[in-house]
Design an enzyme around this catalytic site. Sequence first.
Site, PDB file in Angstrom:
ATOM      1  N   THR A 274       0.864  -1.192   0.000  1.00  0.00           N
ATOM      2  CA  THR A 274       0.000   0.000   0.000  1.00  0.00           C
ATOM      3  C   THR A 274       0.899   1.240   0.000  1.00  0.00           C
ATOM      4  O   THR A 274       1.363   1.640  -1.054  1.00  0.00           O
ATOM      5  CB  THR A 274      -0.971   0.017   1.201  1.00  0.00           C
ATOM      6  OG1 THR A 274      -0.236  -0.136   2.405  1.00  0.00           O
ATOM      7  CG2 THR A 274      -1.998  -1.088   1.077  1.00  0.00           C
TER       8      THR A 274
ATOM      9  N   LYS B  62       3.893  -6.698   3.660  1.00  0.00           N
ATOM     10  CA  LYS B  62       3.639  -5.272   3.446  1.00  0.00           C
ATOM     11  C   LYS B  62       3.367  -4.602   4.782  1.00  0.00           C
ATOM     12  O   LYS B  62       2.906  -5.239   5.727  1.00  0.00           O
ATOM     13  CB  LYS B  62       2.483  -5.049   2.455  1.00  0.00           C
ATOM     14  CG  LYS B  62       1.116  -5.542   2.819  1.00  0.00           C
ATOM     15  CD  LYS B  62       0.278  -4.694   3.705  1.00  0.00           C
ATOM     16  CE  LYS B  62       0.240  -3.252   3.263  1.00  0.00           C
ATOM     17  NZ  LYS B  62      -0.640  -2.487   4.228  1.00  0.00           N
TER      18      LYS B  62
ATOM     19  N   THR C 123      -0.916  -3.189  10.414  1.00  0.00           N
ATOM     20  CA  THR C 123      -1.551  -3.359   9.106  1.00  0.00           C
ATOM     21  C   THR C 123      -0.511  -3.958   8.329  1.00  0.00           C
ATOM     22  O   THR C 123       0.193  -3.333   7.570  1.00  0.00           O
ATOM     23  CB  THR C 123      -1.864  -2.107   8.329  1.00  0.00           C
ATOM     24  OG1 THR C 123      -2.815  -1.428   9.006  1.00  0.00           O
ATOM     25  CG2 THR C 123      -2.391  -2.424   6.942  1.00  0.00           C
TER      26      THR C 123
ATOM     27  N   GLU D  97       5.414   4.460   7.753  1.00  0.00           N
ATOM     28  CA  GLU D  97       5.013   5.636   6.985  1.00  0.00           C
ATOM     29  C   GLU D  97       5.822   6.867   7.379  1.00  0.00           C
ATOM     30  O   GLU D  97       5.825   7.278   8.529  1.00  0.00           O
ATOM     31  CB  GLU D  97       3.512   5.894   7.144  1.00  0.00           C
ATOM     32  CG  GLU D  97       2.698   4.908   6.308  1.00  0.00           C
ATOM     33  CD  GLU D  97       1.207   5.021   6.495  1.00  0.00           C
ATOM     34  OE1 GLU D  97       0.484   4.495   5.636  1.00  0.00           O
ATOM     35  OE2 GLU D  97       0.765   5.619   7.486  1.00  0.00           O
TER      36      GLU D  97
ATOM     37  N   ASN E 127      -0.703  10.626   5.958  1.00  0.00           N
ATOM     38  CA  ASN E 127      -1.965  10.261   6.598  1.00  0.00           C
ATOM     39  C   ASN E 127      -2.973  11.394   6.690  1.00  0.00           C
ATOM     40  O   ASN E 127      -4.097  11.188   7.119  1.00  0.00           O
ATOM     41  CB  ASN E 127      -1.681   9.686   7.987  1.00  0.00           C
ATOM     42  CG  ASN E 127      -1.099   8.297   7.850  1.00  0.00           C
ATOM     43  OD1 ASN E 127      -1.739   7.424   7.295  1.00  0.00           O
ATOM     44  ND2 ASN E 127       0.119   8.121   8.316  1.00  0.00           N
TER      45      ASN E 127
END
Lengths: 428, 428
Positions: free
Chosen positions: A173, A199, A210, A297, A423
Amino acid sequence: MSFNLSDENGNIKFVNNTNFDITLVEGGVCAPHGFKASGIHCGIRASRTKRDFALIVSDVDCSAAGAFTKNVVKGAPVVLSQKNVSDGHARAIICNSGNANTCAPNGMEIAHGMCRLAADKLGISEDDVLVASTGVIGQPMSMEPMEKGMDELVSNLFDDAMASKYAAEAIMTTDTRLKEIAIEFELGGKNCRIGAIAKGSGMINPNMATMLCFITTDVNIAPEILQRILSNDILDSFNMVCVDGDTSTNDTVLVLANGLAKNDRITDEKSYDFEVFSEALRSVTTYISKNLAADGEGATKLIECNIRGSISIENARKAASSVIASSLVKAAMFGADANWGRILCALGYGGAYIDVNKVSVDFASAKGVINVCKNGGAVDFSEEKAKEILLENYIAINVSIGNGKYGATAWGCDLTYDYVKINGDYRT
Amino acid sequence: MSFNLSDENGNIKFVNNTNFDITLVEGGVCAPHGFKASGIHCGIRASRTKRDFALIVSDVDCSAAGAFTKNVVKGAPVVLSQKNVSDGHARAIICNSGNANTCAPNGMEIAHGMCRLAADKLGISEDDVLVASTGVIGQPMSMEPMEKGMDELVSNLFDDAMASKYAAEAIMTTDTRLKEIAIEFELGGKNCRIGAIAKGSGMINPNMATMLCFITTDVNIAPEILQRILSNDILDSFNMVCVDGDTSTNDTVLVLANGLAKNDRITDEKSYDFEVFSEALRSVTTYISKNLAADGEGATKLIECNIRGSISIENARKAASSVIASSLVKAAMFGADANWGRILCALGYGGAYIDVNKVSVDFASAKGVINVCKNGGAVDFSEEKAKEILLENYIAINVSIGNGKYGATAWGCDLTYDYVKINGDYRT
């Protein structure tokens, strides 16, 4: 400990902490005998340049094990995979990115539909297919792009390195790096392999992330033993990764073991082979965990917190996770600021038992080690040297919390402008 | 509910949710009869333009109550104030900013020294002085600037509005706005007042925040009743504020009640006056809580999560706090992104019981209300309208989690680039 975060190819460096030989091999999930993979763009995502549909298949029946999110709100694929893996057998994993298939009214229908599609095309039973989805929560999802793409997905099944990479790409993602590994080791004179793709990289917190991780192996092992090893493994691997404190709805780790390495079947928890396989698997899951954290991230650094001197392993895990999850510690690491008070603060509220007056904190990286706190208080240290150490891209925060004998390690990353940027508007 | 975050002066708007009259008055902690305050620059901070030393004194003995951080690592002032407040009596509060006096080898010595300085100059007993410190953890601290500044601090004690503002300014750290309020209400025909000053604004999480709040009142109340009211109050006020998930080492709320309003002494938990004072205090602590959240480090918005339909109040608090604390929800609010899946995700991992299939989510602001999730799933909604609502500076996330009768509210803020910037190098 080595602080070279990356190898010569820019990948996170693999570390062998076992006392037997482990060789890195090419091929990811296709490295073990009898596994094929595929990854295509079927159209769940608008961008035609990003693959979004993946399949992993074993030539023969596998012992299967799974570990799943503890979030009460679970994606439909999680619910179905939990059911399908419960008999200990499976042959295929199907996965899409671009939509988490969570909180959608037709979620179970879609999850079943994905398993059925794969089962029909592969000529296997629907409940031998495991399923996972990742992407935005709560978006309507349609079977149409997957139905249209299924022929292409199956006709692209190959057992080579490129096939594993395509599958790895299709499950990504916001990951910036493809996550893949394969290792070879020996069990009773037989060459065995374990391969994995994974991932990340947001909504990642202890108790899984996640994160999806699909592991293949040609080791011959009884399903209940495989499940036990996996359930134990995640306590010190995936459950010790924290990017942002948000435990996802879709976290899934799946292992397929097809037995084609023809080693003596592992059926005994007290056997030497059990130990070797457990440690080999741990080396893979540790590698993937570090990859997930380093590619969190917006991350610019891999942060590792090593707790020592704890009264128990559980207590050490709690302490390590609390430090790694602290927004203030993460922001300080981004700024290369040796603000050790925030580490003591995080230790103090994390629920772990610590002997405050015995706490010591070191920062370490490829540039050296520096002690910044001793006996729970300040020590004189060179801010300049600390800065030099903290400017590296792989930082260890080594903390002793008392006189206990136990330790644990957690992995995370710094908190950066880019985390906020990514985000602030993920869906557009 | 009104979504005008600020009044005409740019301050957070005060809301009276009680069924009796409350009037806003000037004067902060000096508004109640018999209280003086002072705030000066004594030199703990390098910048001469920032006050760093504060004092609040009552003319007469007070009933006193306190609430403190639950962090295991506690600042020395917290330990000493807990001791000094334990007899239910006090007359003064002394506080510095610029250094948290936490994890310093001479911490207790400094905390005692601060109380002794105030006691000597004011001619009161040392154990009637409460003490607090805020700033960086783990830095060496010296009595010298405070010893030098004490005469000035005491000679600047006044009972006017400016004195309260100077004290409020002196306890600020990264706060961008001074936090102060005073109200007037009636108890048995007597005019009574409550005043408060507070500071935020990082290291803030349920179970108190790096927050200090000093409350004065001229209400006549027994100390054990005051403590009971405060301990109960914080469960739905300060403990429901979350800026960044980091519970500070120094959180302190102190209340001094000197009785000069001459109301009949509140000694009975079942009395009407008990109720009135509790609600009046709650209106003050709620106001301060919203202020702390709205001025969270880097914040551009006040986010309020209202939980309804819970099986218990405790469960509702847990659910509300989990949503407000989620980095992903906070980042989405910064981006005005109606990513309600993240709210369900946060509800799911927060440990609260939710009836997933009955969850509904509305976003509300001065621009209106929009339903984005119903029965745990997606509903059609206008992304444009949602964006308009979420672009406001005061957002409510209204969540129903089942058929229960209980609710709770938590306050927080968005996660922004500036949070990262402020905390990337706080110490320099």
